[in-house]
Write a protein that holds these residues in place. Structure first.
Motif, PDB file in Angstrom:
ATOM      1  N   PRO A  97       0.821  -1.218   0.000  1.00  0.00           N
ATOM      2  CA  PRO A  97       0.000   0.000   0.000  1.00  0.00           C
ATOM      3  C   PRO A  97       0.848   1.258   0.000  1.00  0.00           C
ATOM      4  O   PRO A  97       1.771   1.415   0.808  1.00  0.00           O
ATOM      5  CB  PRO A  97      -0.802  -0.123   1.296  1.00  0.00           C
ATOM      6  CG  PRO A  97      -0.868  -1.581   1.571  1.00  0.00           C
ATOM      7  CD  PRO A  97       0.440  -2.140   1.090  1.00  0.00           C
ATOM      8  N   GLY A  98       0.551   2.155  -0.942  1.00  0.00           N
ATOM      9  CA  GLY A  98       1.238   3.428  -1.003  1.00  0.00           C
ATOM     10  C   GLY A  98       2.618   3.387  -1.614  1.00  0.00           C
ATOM     11  O   GLY A  98       3.300   4.406  -1.667  1.00  0.00           O
ATOM     12  N   ARG A 114       4.103   6.621  -1.090  1.00  0.00           N
ATOM     13  CA  ARG A 114       3.017   7.590  -1.242  1.00  0.00           C
ATOM     14  C   ARG A 114       3.336   8.614  -2.320  1.00  0.00           C
ATOM     15  O   ARG A 114       2.965   9.784  -2.218  1.00  0.00           O
ATOM     16  CB  ARG A 114       2.710   8.237   0.106  1.00  0.00           C
ATOM     17  CG  ARG A 114       2.036   7.237   1.052  1.00  0.00           C
ATOM     18  CD  ARG A 114       1.788   7.766   2.439  1.00  0.00           C
ATOM     19  NE  ARG A 114       0.896   6.871   3.159  1.00  0.00           N
ATOM     20  CZ  ARG A 114       0.650   6.935   4.456  1.00  0.00           C
ATOM     21  NH1 ARG A 114       1.227   7.868   5.174  1.00  0.00           N
ATOM     22  NH2 ARG A 114      -0.189   6.110   5.024  1.00  0.00           N
ATOM     23  N   GLU A 780      -5.602   6.686   1.941  1.00  0.00           N
ATOM     24  CA  GLU A 780      -5.090   5.356   1.621  1.00  0.00           C
ATOM     25  C   GLU A 780      -6.102   4.310   2.058  1.00  0.00           C
ATOM     26  O   GLU A 780      -6.582   4.316   3.204  1.00  0.00           O
ATOM     27  CB  GLU A 780      -3.755   5.125   2.329  1.00  0.00           C
ATOM     28  CG  GLU A 780      -2.999   3.904   1.843  1.00  0.00           C
ATOM     29  CD  GLU A 780      -1.550   3.950   2.286  1.00  0.00           C
ATOM     30  OE1 GLU A 780      -0.727   4.569   1.577  1.00  0.00           O
ATOM     31  OE2 GLU A 780      -1.250   3.391   3.359  1.00  0.00           O
ATOM     32  N   ASN A 802      -4.978  -2.167  -2.753  1.00  0.00           N
ATOM     33  CA  ASN A 802      -4.785  -0.921  -2.031  1.00  0.00           C
ATOM     34  C   ASN A 802      -4.860   0.231  -3.017  1.00  0.00           C
ATOM     35  O   ASN A 802      -4.620   0.066  -4.218  1.00  0.00           O
ATOM     36  CB  ASN A 802      -3.462  -0.910  -1.263  1.00  0.00           C
ATOM     37  CG  ASN A 802      -2.282  -1.238  -2.150  1.00  0.00           C
ATOM     38  OD1 ASN A 802      -1.796  -0.399  -2.903  1.00  0.00           O
ATOM     39  ND2 ASN A 802      -1.803  -2.483  -2.074  1.00  0.00           N
ATOM     40  N   THR A 804      -4.142   4.646  -3.179  1.00  0.00           N
ATOM     41  CA  THR A 804      -3.646   5.867  -2.545  1.00  0.00           C
ATOM     42  C   THR A 804      -3.971   7.047  -3.440  1.00  0.00           C
ATOM     43  O   THR A 804      -3.692   7.019  -4.642  1.00  0.00           O
ATOM     44  CB  THR A 804      -2.129   5.798  -2.311  1.00  0.00           C
ATOM     45  OG1 THR A 804      -1.812   4.653  -1.519  1.00  0.00           O
ATOM     46  CG2 THR A 804      -1.635   7.041  -1.595  1.00  0.00           C
ATOM     47  N   TYR A 830      -2.617   2.603  -7.417  1.00  0.00           N
ATOM     48  CA  TYR A 830      -3.320   1.474  -6.818  1.00  0.00           C
ATOM     49  C   TYR A 830      -2.736   0.161  -7.311  1.00  0.00           C
ATOM     50  O   TYR A 830      -2.113   0.074  -8.373  1.00  0.00           O
ATOM     51  CB  TYR A 830      -4.826   1.533  -7.073  1.00  0.00           C
ATOM     52  CG  TYR A 830      -5.261   1.520  -8.520  1.00  0.00           C
ATOM     53  CD1 TYR A 830      -5.419   0.332  -9.221  1.00  0.00           C
ATOM     54  CD2 TYR A 830      -5.546   2.717  -9.181  1.00  0.00           C
ATOM     55  CE1 TYR A 830      -5.849   0.326 -10.535  1.00  0.00           C
ATOM     56  CE2 TYR A 830      -5.973   2.722 -10.497  1.00  0.00           C
ATOM     57  CZ  TYR A 830      -6.120   1.517 -11.168  1.00  0.00           C
ATOM     58  OH  TYR A 830      -6.534   1.524 -12.485  1.00  0.00           O
TER      59      TYR A 830
END
Length: 926
Positions: A97-98, A114, A780, A802, A804, A830
């Motif tokens: 994620p991110g 991110r 997120e 996920n 972001t 993503y």
């Protein structure tokens, strides 16, 4: 010159200072009689972090690590890292994620957390800041083999105990330890991979062996891989301001102004007004390029662990490897903005697309003397890295004591050469839907640039040699004690510690041009033609089929022939005094933290809060230009040094509240920093003759700092799934940007053949900490679900996804006032993986997407974007026996291209293909 530099290097020996106080404490601990108090094996508590043979179990383990962390984090463990079809560690991390990656010719190279720039991410291996030989703080992940990595955690909210928080986050990499496993392990794997463009098959194999012997354990791992990849690219296209012609001497300036008025109705008021002329754009350079990238990579780890009881362990870790790559680039290019050329005819222009910035783009133009080039470039990079550490974990009289001594180093050598043939002739250059093209113009003297080898004259065989040495030493000691005070029952423990690091990076660089069959001979210049060399079609020089971006083929000189022919006996590339720099940096850090267990509105809560004090000393060395008695330019005899210092106090706050069984609300706040790139600190001056500018280093740079806050809710399900959402906010200040800090007037500039080009005013740019700040906010979302919770018919199916989304407030980084987001920041990213597995079979289909982002700002004026990119990967495996599994993996199975543009897709700068990659592998576990 090399001897002179060697003597100067001896004046500043590499420092290996490690805190004596820390060393004495560790020696005292190791000599304690407590070591003899070995607990029975049944009482030893071994945390088994290794996961074997199941993707869903590796996801569950990663979820457990996320839940146990006091702050915001995400993790992947060995099976997740090993089972995806990644080519290196960067590509393994992209599914978190991110986390997104920067790709170079189809290969993941750098990691963005991110979507913030890669230099905003702090990377460590086994708690040591990682050296990789780059010139910045970012780590070149392509040198690391993912097969030797055990776990990776991306920590997004720091604690005061962390070495560096990282404005984007910290990537914490861990290698395997023998007591990570409950029993002995032997894992062997081998695979062959095929690239659809190069049509080559590349081998890869790895092994890991681990065993424990009572109180002792030993583990070794090894991985070796080869990779051959071809990339075809219509690229090198960029904006060039009309000042290039309007400020020219002689009749070129007047003719350009007259053609602008005649064909586009543009009347230039002041030819020297850059704000006016920089808003009239023409297409600078168009290149058709074929790359062949060959890599040979190996990595190894070793770990010896002494663990006589659950209260004591001593671990010695080593990680080392080598990454060699050779990249051949064959480039047929047309340089419209040559020093001999100007406008001849404007066939079309665009005054509407960028009208809001007052920009007119000349989209189709004939030029009087385009500089056509055939370039055969060769880049040979060799990187050796090694890391050693000793780690102590000891529970003594109610204290939890951790100690670390470590070293991380990398040595990188880059050998570059470029065989250049040039033909000046009228031609016509224009944009196409996917890039650009240069064709014959109406001028009788025009040429077919791809089929006129007798018109191209030898200019030079250029060589460059760079050596970078990167060394980092560290010592750390941490103390933690549980607290049971009836007067303050909420306080559960306190922690404090100290860390000392010593970093040194040294760079040597040299460049020289061969222009004849011996040193100093220039007899080949403007006499030897392209057809005097051995030529081959580009599709024969590089393996594979036809050129992908367009229906085109051309003949060129191979790099193998160029190296054999143009490097005369005894040739070497000497290092240049003015290109040397060295930066030494020492950091002393102290921290203190407190942990609290209490109830908040009758809900169980945990709080970690603390502060880290950091004191940084920087010394930068370089040779500076001086004027000799005869008026020529020389350099100081010894390196000139300049010191810098900054101190920071970095607080942190992490809170978790259990809202319900399995439902956690997290909130975190902190101040953190990222130090400036060492190349920016370097006390030296470099020159770009084509851009008419000098670039100086700035040892007075301060770190980029951020205040950040995040809050979110996480639902941990009984079946191992998780649903999570968080909102984060960052206020970033002191961003390092290049700024115009001076002008050097009447600089003599010469052409490659030695003739005088003219005298120009050169701008001086330096990296500076920009005034003001900007905000980055984001959302997120994480969904990791075994789908049998929805229906028993979906047993074995699951998703891991996920998303972001970012927003930022930064504008005005262009000198023309064009709103520009931070370089590297993508608004949306993503990842989505659909998987199925049972006792003998598993399959995964994964899609990774990264929205458009600014790759760089050309000439500090025109933002150049890397277009949005999505890639689909596939992994299928089958358990043949209890111990043997066969797998089929595919990378970029839909054969997506990479593209980019300046300001808007109407003006593309790149159209690139790197092909599909399939691999067939066999893995044995014992």
């Amino acid at each position: 010159m090399n001897a002179h530099l060697h003597q100067n290097r001896q004046q500043f020996p590499k420092r290996t200072v490690i805190s004596l106080a820390v060393g004495q404490i560790l020696l005292g601990l190791l000599s304690s009689p407590v070591l003899a108090q070995s607990a029975p094996a049944a009482e030893q508590k071994v945390e088994v972090i290794a996961v074997k043979g199941s993707y869903s179990k590796s996801l569950e383990r990663a979820v457990d690590m996320k839940q146990q962390n006091i702050g915001f984090s995400d993790s992947i463990v060995a099976t997740d890292i090993a089972d995806f079809p990644e080519q290196n560690l960067a590509e393994a991390l992209q599914r978190m994620p991110g986390v997104t990656i920067e790709r170079s010719k189809g290969l993941g190279s750098k990691v963005n957390v991110r979507s913030l720039p890669s230099e905003f991410t702090h990377v460590s291996i086994n708690n040591l800041a990682t050296a990789s030989g780059s010139g910045g703080r970012d780590v070149e992940f392509d040198i690391f083999a993912s097969e030797i990595i055990q776990s990776v955690t991306v920590q997004k909210s720091p604690t005061a105990a962390d070495e560096e928080g990282g404005i984007a986050g910290s990537v914490l990499i861990g290698t395997a330890k023998p007591f990570d496993f409950s029993e002995g392990q032997l894992v062997l794997s081998a695979e062959g991979a095929h690239n659809s463009i190069s049509e080559e098959v590349d081998p890869k194999f790895s092994l890991m062996a681990s065993e424990t012997f009572g109180d002792w354990g030993a583990l070794v791992s090894f991985s070796k891989a080869e990779r051959t990849n071809r990339t075809d690219s219509n690229s090198g296209i960029n904006f060039r301001p009309m000042g290039r012609f309007l400020e020219a001497s002689g009749t070129r300036s007047a003719q350009a102004a007259a053609v602008l008025a005649r064909d586009a109705g543009i009347i230039v008021q002041d030819r020297m007004d850059k704000d006016e002329t920089s808003r009239i754009i023409f297409q600078d350079k168009v290149g058709d390029r074929a790359y062949l990238n060959e890599q040979d990579k190996w990595g190894a780890t070793a770990s010896v662990q002494y663990k006589p009881s659950s209260e004591f362990s001593l671990t010695l870790d080593a990680m080392l490897g080598r990454y060699d790559s050779t990249e051949d680039e064959y480039d047929a290019a047309a340089y419209s903005a040559s020093s001999k050329s100007t406008l001849e005819t404007i066939h079309s222009y665009d005054d509407t697309t960028l009208a809001e910035y007052g920009v007119v783009v000349l989209t189709d133009v004939s030029y009087t003397a385009t500089q056509h080039e055939f370039l055969s470039k060769e880049r040979i990079n060799e990187t050796e890295y090694n890391q050693y550490s000793a780690t102590l974990d000891w529970q003594l009289n109610g204290w939890d004591i951790k100690g670390l001594l470590g070293y991380s180093g990398a040595d990188k050598t880059a050998d570059y050469s470029n065989l250049k043939h040039v033909a000046y002739a009228p031609s016509r250059t224009r944009w196409t839907a996917t890039g650009g093209e240069t064709i014959q113009s109406a001028n009788p003297a025009t040429i077919d640039m791809y089929n006129a080898p007798d018109k191209y004259l030898f200019e030079a065989y250029e060589t460059e040699l760079e050596q970078v040495s990167d060394d980092k030493y560290a010592a750390q000691l941490d103390f933690k004690r549980d607290i049971d005070w009836s007067a303050f029952s909420a306080l559960s423990s306190v922690e404090f510690g100290a860390r000392y690091t010593d970093k040194s990076k040294e760079r040597q660089f040299g460049a020289i041009k061969i222009q004849g069959p011996s040193a100093g001979d220039t007899s080949w210049v403007n006499k030897r033609t392209l057809q005097d060399s051995e030529l081959g079609y580009i599709t024969d020089i590089v393996p594979g089929g036809a050129y992908r971006p367009k229906d085109l083929n051309w003949m060129q000189v191979s790099n193998d022939y160029a190296r054999r022919t143009f490097r005369y006996d005894g040739f070497y590339t000497p290092f240049q005094v003015d290109q040397f720099y060295r930066v030494d940096e020492t950091v002393t850090a102290l921290y203190a933290m407190a942990n609290f267990d209490f109830e908040l509105a009758s809900l169980p809560a945990k709080l970690n809060t603390g502060v880290r004090a950091v004191d940084t000393d920087v010394t930068s060395f370089g040779y500076h230009p001086i004027q000799n008695e005869d008026g020529s330019t020389g350099y100081t005899k010894d390196p000139v040094s300049k010191d810098g210092n900054y101190k920071d106090l970095l607080p942190s706050f992490n809170l978790t509240v259990e809202l319900a069984d399995g439902v956690i609300w997290r909130t975190a706040a902190s101040e953190t920093l990222m130090r400036p790139a060492l190349t920016d600190i370097a006390y030296k001056r470099s020159v770009s003759w084509n851009e008419f500018r000098f670039k100086d280093g700035n040892p007075d740079l301060q770190p980029t700092q951020a205040k950040q806050w995040e809050t979110g809710v996480e639902w941990y399900m009984e079946n191992g799934g998780i649903l999570a959402a968080s909102y984060f906010w960052k206020n970033i200040e002191g961003v390092v940007r290049e700024a115009l800090t001076g002008v050097v007037e009447n600089v003599e500039k010469r052409n490659a053949d030695g003739s005088l080009d003219g005298y120009y005013d050169f701008d001086v740019y330096q990296p500076v900490n920009a005034d003001g700040s900007y905000k980055v906010t984001g959302l997120e979302l994480i969904a990791q679900l075994p789908l049998d919770a929805l229906s028993p018919a979906l047993e074995g199916f699951g998703i891991n996804s996920n998303y972001t989304m970012l927003d930022n407030s930064l504008t005005g980084s262009s000198t023309l006032g064009i709103p520009t987001p931070p370089e590297g920041l993508a608004d949306k990213t993503y990842n989505f993986t659909l998987y199925y597995e049972n006792d003998s079979f598993d399959a995964r289909l994964s899609y990774n997407y990264k929205d458009k982002y600014v790759e760089y700002i050309h000439l500090n004026m025109y933002p150049v974007y890397r277009d949005a990119y999505g890639q689909t990967d596939l992994s299928i495996s089958y358990q043949l026996t209890d111990n043997v599994r066969v797998s089929l993996k595919g990378i970029n199975i839909t054969d997506e291209e990479t593209s980019g543009y300046t300001l808007t897709p109407a003006f593309p700068v790149m159209y690139e293909f790197s092909g599909r990659r399939y691999s067939l592998g066999l893995r044995a576990d014992f």
